[in-house]
Design a protein around this motif. Structure first.
Motif, PDB file in Angstrom:
ATOM      1  N   PHE A 130      13.146  70.005  54.600  1.00 46.16           N
ATOM      2  CA  PHE A 130      13.523  68.983  53.631  1.00 46.16           C
ATOM      3  C   PHE A 130      13.775  69.639  52.269  1.00 46.16           C
ATOM      4  CE2 PHE A 130      11.334  66.530  56.847  1.00 46.16           C
ATOM      5  CZ  PHE A 130      12.169  65.433  56.978  1.00 46.16           C
ATOM      6  N   TYR A 131      14.950  69.341  51.723  1.00 49.11           N
ATOM      7  CA  TYR A 131      15.381  69.922  50.458  1.00 49.11           C
ATOM      8  C   TYR A 131      15.648  68.820  49.437  1.00 49.11           C
ATOM      9  CZ  TYR A 131      16.508  74.244  53.026  1.00 49.11           C
ATOM     10  OH  TYR A 131      16.463  75.387  53.771  1.00 49.11           O
ATOM     11  N   ILE A 132      15.626  69.222  48.165  1.00 47.87           N
ATOM     12  CA  ILE A 132      16.092  68.353  47.085  1.00 47.87           C
ATOM     13  C   ILE A 132      17.154  69.101  46.296  1.00 47.87           C
ATOM     14  CG2 ILE A 132      14.011  66.948  46.837  1.00 47.87           C
ATOM     15  CD1 ILE A 132      13.270  68.746  44.427  1.00 47.87           C
ATOM     16  N   THR A 133      18.079  68.339  45.759  1.00 54.65           N
ATOM     17  CA  THR A 133      19.143  68.885  44.924  1.00 54.65           C
ATOM     18  C   THR A 133      19.326  67.947  43.745  1.00 54.65           C
ATOM     19  OG1 THR A 133      20.243  69.670  46.935  1.00 54.65           O
ATOM     20  CG2 THR A 133      21.532  69.723  44.903  1.00 54.65           C
TER      21      THR A 133
ATOM     22  N   GLY B  62      23.132  63.362  37.572  1.00 53.24           N
ATOM     23  CA  GLY B  62      21.759  62.981  37.285  1.00 53.24           C
ATOM     24  C   GLY B  62      20.984  62.502  38.501  1.00 53.24           C
ATOM     25  N   ARG B  63      21.688  62.192  39.590  1.00 50.64           N
ATOM     26  CA  ARG B  63      20.994  61.757  40.794  1.00 50.64           C
ATOM     27  C   ARG B  63      20.314  62.944  41.476  1.00 50.64           C
ATOM     28  NH1 ARG B  63      24.926  59.568  44.817  1.00 50.64           N
ATOM     29  NH2 ARG B  63      26.114  61.320  44.000  1.00 50.64           N
ATOM     30  N   TRP B  64      19.320  62.608  42.271  1.00 48.33           N
ATOM     31  CA  TRP B  64      18.637  63.584  43.112  1.00 48.33           C
ATOM     32  C   TRP B  64      18.976  63.264  44.558  1.00 48.33           C
ATOM     33  CZ3 TRP B  64      15.188  67.367  41.280  1.00 48.33           C
ATOM     34  CH2 TRP B  64      14.886  67.290  39.909  1.00 48.33           C
ATOM     35  N   ALA B  65      19.167  64.291  45.370  1.00 47.79           N
ATOM     36  CA  ALA B  65      19.434  64.109  46.796  1.00 47.79           C
ATOM     37  C   ALA B  65      18.299  64.739  47.593  1.00 47.79           C
ATOM     38  CB  ALA B  65      20.760  64.750  47.177  1.00 47.79           C
ATOM     39  N   TRP B  66      17.810  64.016  48.568  1.00 47.59           N
ATOM     40  CA  TRP B  66      16.787  64.468  49.520  1.00 47.59           C
ATOM     41  C   TRP B  66      17.495  64.593  50.857  1.00 47.59           C
ATOM     42  CZ3 TRP B  66      11.668  65.758  50.012  1.00 47.59           C
ATOM     43  CH2 TRP B  66      11.027  65.524  51.222  1.00 47.59           C
ATOM     44  N   TRP B  67      17.476  65.778  51.454  1.00 49.01           N
ATOM     45  CA  TRP B  67      18.245  65.974  52.675  1.00 49.01           C
ATOM     46  C   TRP B  67      17.587  66.986  53.600  1.00 49.01           C
ATOM     47  CZ3 TRP B  67      20.197  70.951  53.212  1.00 49.01           C
ATOM     48  CH2 TRP B  67      20.250  71.729  52.044  1.00 49.01           C
ATOM     49  N   ASN B  68      18.020  66.917  54.853  1.00 45.77           N
ATOM     50  CA  ASN B  68      17.494  67.801  55.880  1.00 45.77           C
ATOM     51  C   ASN B  68      18.663  68.184  56.795  1.00 45.77           C
ATOM     52  OD1 ASN B  68      16.414  68.724  58.406  1.00 45.77           O
ATOM     53  ND2 ASN B  68      14.467  67.760  57.906  1.00 45.77           N
ATOM     54  N   PRO B  69      19.025  69.461  56.869  1.00 43.11           N
ATOM     55  CA  PRO B  69      20.184  69.849  57.680  1.00 43.11           C
ATOM     56  C   PRO B  69      19.982  69.593  59.176  1.00 43.11           C
ATOM     57  CG  PRO B  69      19.010  71.796  56.923  1.00 43.11           C
ATOM     58  CD  PRO B  69      18.393  70.623  56.227  1.00 43.11           C
ATOM     59  N   ARG B  70      18.763  69.631  59.652  1.00 43.42           N
ATOM     60  CA  ARG B  70      18.502  69.413  61.078  1.00 43.42           C
ATOM     61  C   ARG B  70      18.603  67.935  61.456  1.00 43.42           C
ATOM     62  NH1 ARG B  70      17.173  74.148  63.191  1.00 43.42           N
ATOM     63  NH2 ARG B  70      15.960  75.635  61.996  1.00 43.42           N
ATOM     64  N   ARG B  71      18.385  67.061  60.504  1.00 45.74           N
ATOM     65  CA  ARG B  71      18.416  65.627  60.779  1.00 45.74           C
ATOM     66  C   ARG B  71      19.726  64.969  60.340  1.00 45.74           C
ATOM     67  NH1 ARG B  71      12.578  63.029  59.340  1.00 45.74           N
ATOM     68  NH2 ARG B  71      11.310  64.384  60.653  1.00 45.74           N
ATOM     69  N   TYR B  72      20.627  65.754  59.777  1.00 52.62           N
ATOM     70  CA  TYR B  72      21.838  65.179  59.179  1.00 52.62           C
ATOM     71  C   TYR B  72      22.695  64.396  60.169  1.00 52.62           C
ATOM     72  CZ  TYR B  72      26.252  64.721  56.742  1.00 52.62           C
ATOM     73  OH  TYR B  72      27.397  64.212  56.190  1.00 52.62           O
ATOM     74  N   ALA B  73      22.710  64.796  61.426  1.00 51.30           N
ATOM     75  CA  ALA B  73      23.528  64.076  62.413  1.00 51.30           C
ATOM     76  C   ALA B  73      23.082  62.620  62.547  1.00 51.30           C
ATOM     77  CB  ALA B  73      23.456  64.769  63.768  1.00 51.30           C
ATOM     78  N   ASN B  74      21.800  62.367  62.297  1.00 53.76           N
ATOM     79  CA  ASN B  74      21.260  61.016  62.461  1.00 53.76           C
ATOM     80  C   ASN B  74      20.766  60.391  61.154  1.00 53.76           C
ATOM     81  OD1 ASN B  74      21.514  61.116  65.337  1.00 53.76           O
ATOM     82  ND2 ASN B  74      19.730  62.447  65.367  1.00 53.76           N
ATOM     83  N   GLU B  75      20.686  61.179  60.110  1.00 53.59           N
ATOM     84  CA  GLU B  75      20.075  60.705  58.869  1.00 53.59           C
ATOM     85  C   GLU B  75      20.841  61.250  57.661  1.00 53.59           C
ATOM     86  OE1 GLU B  75      15.923  61.923  56.930  1.00 53.59           O
ATOM     87  OE2 GLU B  75      15.699  60.921  58.868  1.00 53.59           O
ATOM     88  N   ASP B  76      21.472  60.353  56.921  1.00 55.13           N
ATOM     89  CA  ASP B  76      22.205  60.752  55.723  1.00 55.13           C
ATOM     90  C   ASP B  76      21.245  61.185  54.617  1.00 55.13           C
ATOM     91  OD1 ASP B  76      24.702  60.221  56.791  1.00 55.13           O
ATOM     92  OD2 ASP B  76      24.704  58.144  56.104  1.00 55.13           O
ATOM     93  N   PRO B  77      21.742  61.933  53.654  1.00 50.99           N
ATOM     94  CA  PRO B  77      20.897  62.254  52.498  1.00 50.99           C
ATOM     95  C   PRO B  77      20.460  60.963  51.805  1.00 50.99           C
ATOM     96  CG  PRO B  77      22.927  63.545  52.455  1.00 50.99           C
ATOM     97  CD  PRO B  77      23.075  62.533  53.539  1.00 50.99           C
TER      98      PRO B  77
END
Length: 163
Positions: free
Chosen positions: A59-62, A67-82
């Motif tokens: 799990f990463y943050i950008t 000004g927004r923050w994004a929480w994302w996971n490359p392994r879950r991206y196919a099923n879960e958007d940032p």
């Protein structure tokens, strides 16, 4: 079914039998993470990953330029958007709940978030970029408007051509 149709079917089955499914899966996975990078405004996944902070596991943050923050996971991206957050407080509350952090962990999280670099958006290509990383790579150039020397030059050339 006629003979011609059966012949086409056999050729199709032979082609399917010869597919390297592992290679295809790897290509799909790479396309997905490149799509993730594009969704977050980066030209490629490597730049997205370098511009982001690993929080836990995958799990990463950008901190995006708007000004927004994004929480994302490359392994879950196919099923879960940032997931996007409008401010660091909302992100902090989400992570505290997600990780079930105690007071000490919450304090560490707050300190870590304060050190995350906010991205800039290139005025030419409109990609997100890390201004600190860019300044470290090319210290003699002001990178407040452009993600690269190439984008700055293309922008100037475009302005010259318009005149």
């Amino acid at each position: 079914m006629n003979l011609h149709s059966m012949n086409k079917m056999e050729k199709w089955e032979a082609a399917v039998d010869n597919i390297d499914w592992r290679l295809m899966r790897d290509e799909v996975d790479r396309a997905l993470i490149e799509n993730l990078a594009a969704e977050l405004g980066f030209p490629d996944f490597d730049r997205l990953e370098r511009a982001s902070e690993l929080v836990v596991d995958d799990f990463y943050i950008t901190h995006l330029s708007d000004g927004r923050w994004a929480w994302w996971n490359p392994r879950r991206y196919a099923n879960e958007d940032p997931t996007y957050f409008g401010d660091d407080q909302s992100l902090k509350e989400f992570i505290i709940q997600f990780l079930q952090l105690d007071q000490v962990g919450s304090k560490q999280l707050e300190e870590g978030l304060s050190k995350v670099v906010q991205m800039n958006r290139c005025k030419f290509c409109e990609h997100e970029y890390d201004p600190i990383e860019l300044q470290e790579r090319q210290p003699d150039i002001n990178h407040s408007d452009y993600c690269s020397t190439e984008c700055a030059m293309e922008s100037i050339l475009g302005e010259i051509k318009e005149e």
